[in-house]
Design a protein around this motif. Structure first.
Motif, short mmCIF file in Angstrom:
data_model
loop_
_atom_site.label_atom_id
_atom_site.label_comp_id
_atom_site.label_asym_id
_atom_site.label_seq_id
_atom_site.Cartn_x
_atom_site.Cartn_y
_atom_site.Cartn_z
N CYS A 168 -1.89 0.08 -18.39
CA CYS A 168 -1.85 1.50 -18.04
C CYS A 168 -0.43 2.00 -17.79
O CYS A 168 -0.04 3.08 -18.23
N ASP A 169 0.34 1.22 -17.03
CA ASP A 169 1.61 1.71 -16.49
C ASP A 169 2.86 1.07 -17.09
O ASP A 169 3.98 1.47 -16.75
N SER A 229 1.95 -1.53 -9.26
CA SER A 229 0.82 -1.26 -10.15
C SER A 229 -0.07 -2.48 -10.27
O SER A 229 0.38 -3.62 -10.11
N TYR A 230 -1.34 -2.22 -10.58
CA TYR A 230 -2.30 -3.30 -10.81
C TYR A 230 -2.78 -3.29 -12.26
O TYR A 230 -3.73 -4.00 -12.60
N ALA A 268 2.15 1.77 -3.63
CA ALA A 268 1.18 1.76 -4.73
C ALA A 268 1.28 3.07 -5.50
O ALA A 268 1.26 4.16 -4.91
N GLY A 269 1.43 2.97 -6.81
CA GLY A 269 1.62 4.16 -7.63
C GLY A 269 3.04 4.67 -7.63
O GLY A 269 3.36 5.66 -8.29
N LYS A 270 3.91 3.99 -6.91
CA LYS A 270 5.32 4.37 -6.83
C LYS A 270 6.21 3.18 -7.22
O LYS A 270 7.26 2.95 -6.63
N SER A 291 0.82 -1.21 0.00
CA SER A 291 0.00 0.00 0.00
C SER A 291 0.86 1.26 0.00
O SER A 291 0.52 2.26 -0.65
#
Length: 238
Positions: free
Chosen positions: A59-60, A54-55, A49-51, A46
């Motif tokens: 997208c990433d 990714s899920y 996440a975004g650092k 958590s």
């Protein structure tokens, strides 16, 4: 309102939407509640996440071109994600908790033909990093040994659940996987209830969700102005 959480939806002559702050009356509803990604539930997930965590490989993935990434999972979507990351130039390793993948054989063949490394019988115990993800601690389930490996990105692909609680409250039809069933106008089985985005299944991309949202909004406007079901209800009652 994006700062409010919907707690309950009721269907009367109109719709009553109750949030944690207010109560609203609406002539139509567009359900765009999305899905919830299944989490690993490990230390660092958590926080990062975004650092680097990714899920969504689609997208990433491009942020990690020519970098080392770990893909967690073993089903069809996991293998598809691993292949996608490889094809856009990522250095991919897939980790799976068992000694064989659940994915279809054709997908597995493509995975192996591309030379994508697989770490078998292993699970992620911790995601390491400071400002960004830097690697993971991996436990081999057979040997019960933990090792650290460096990765720039960790993609978690172990499933997702549709957020369909509100749909259930007003008896909207769901498919066998829990996604809302819609027609080509994004309408549901309940008059004046529409749906858009990931909650409808299919291709889960922002551009698709935006298009479906536009269709749903237009359909809602048209149906409020010219309710198609009124004549049918009159005929049924007659």
């Amino acid at each position: 309102n994006e700062t409010e959480t919907v707690k309950e939806v009721k269907k009367t002559e109109d719709f009553i939407v109750t949030t944690d702050k207010n109560k609203y009356t609406a002539k139509a509803l567009i359900l765009a509640t999305g899905t919830i990604h299944t989490k690993l539930g490990v230390k660092g997930e958590s926080e990062l996440a975004g650092k680097g965590v990714s899920y969504c490989a689609t997208c990433d993935g491009f942020f990690f071109k020519q970098k080392k990434v770990l893909l967690v999972g073993g089903g069809n979507s996991s293998v598809i994600d691993a292949i996608h990351l490889h094809d856009i130039g990522c250095k991919v390793t897939l980790i799976h908790r068992r000694d064989e993948l659940r994915a279809e054989q054709s997908l597995q063949k493509t995975l192996f033909d591309k030379g994508i490394e697989v770490i078998w019988n292993s699970v992620v115990e911790e995601i390491m990093g400071g400002d960004v993800a830097a690697g993971v601690k991996i436990r081999n389930k057979l040997e019960d040994k933990i090792q650290e490996k460096e990765f720039n990105g960790i993609f978690i692909s172990i499933g997702e659940m549709p957020s369909n609680e509100l749909a259930k409250m007003i008896s909207v039809n769901l498919d066998k996987n829990g996604y809302i069933v819609t027609d080509k106008r994004q309408g549901t089985n309940v008059p004046r209830v529409y749906s858009a985005g990931d909650i409808t299944g299919g291709v889960k991309q922002v551009i698709v969700a935006c298009a479906e949202g536009a269709i749903a909004a237009n359909s809602a406007y048209e149906d409020i102005k010219n309710p198609y079901w009124v004549g049918k209800e009159s005929e049924a009652n007659g």
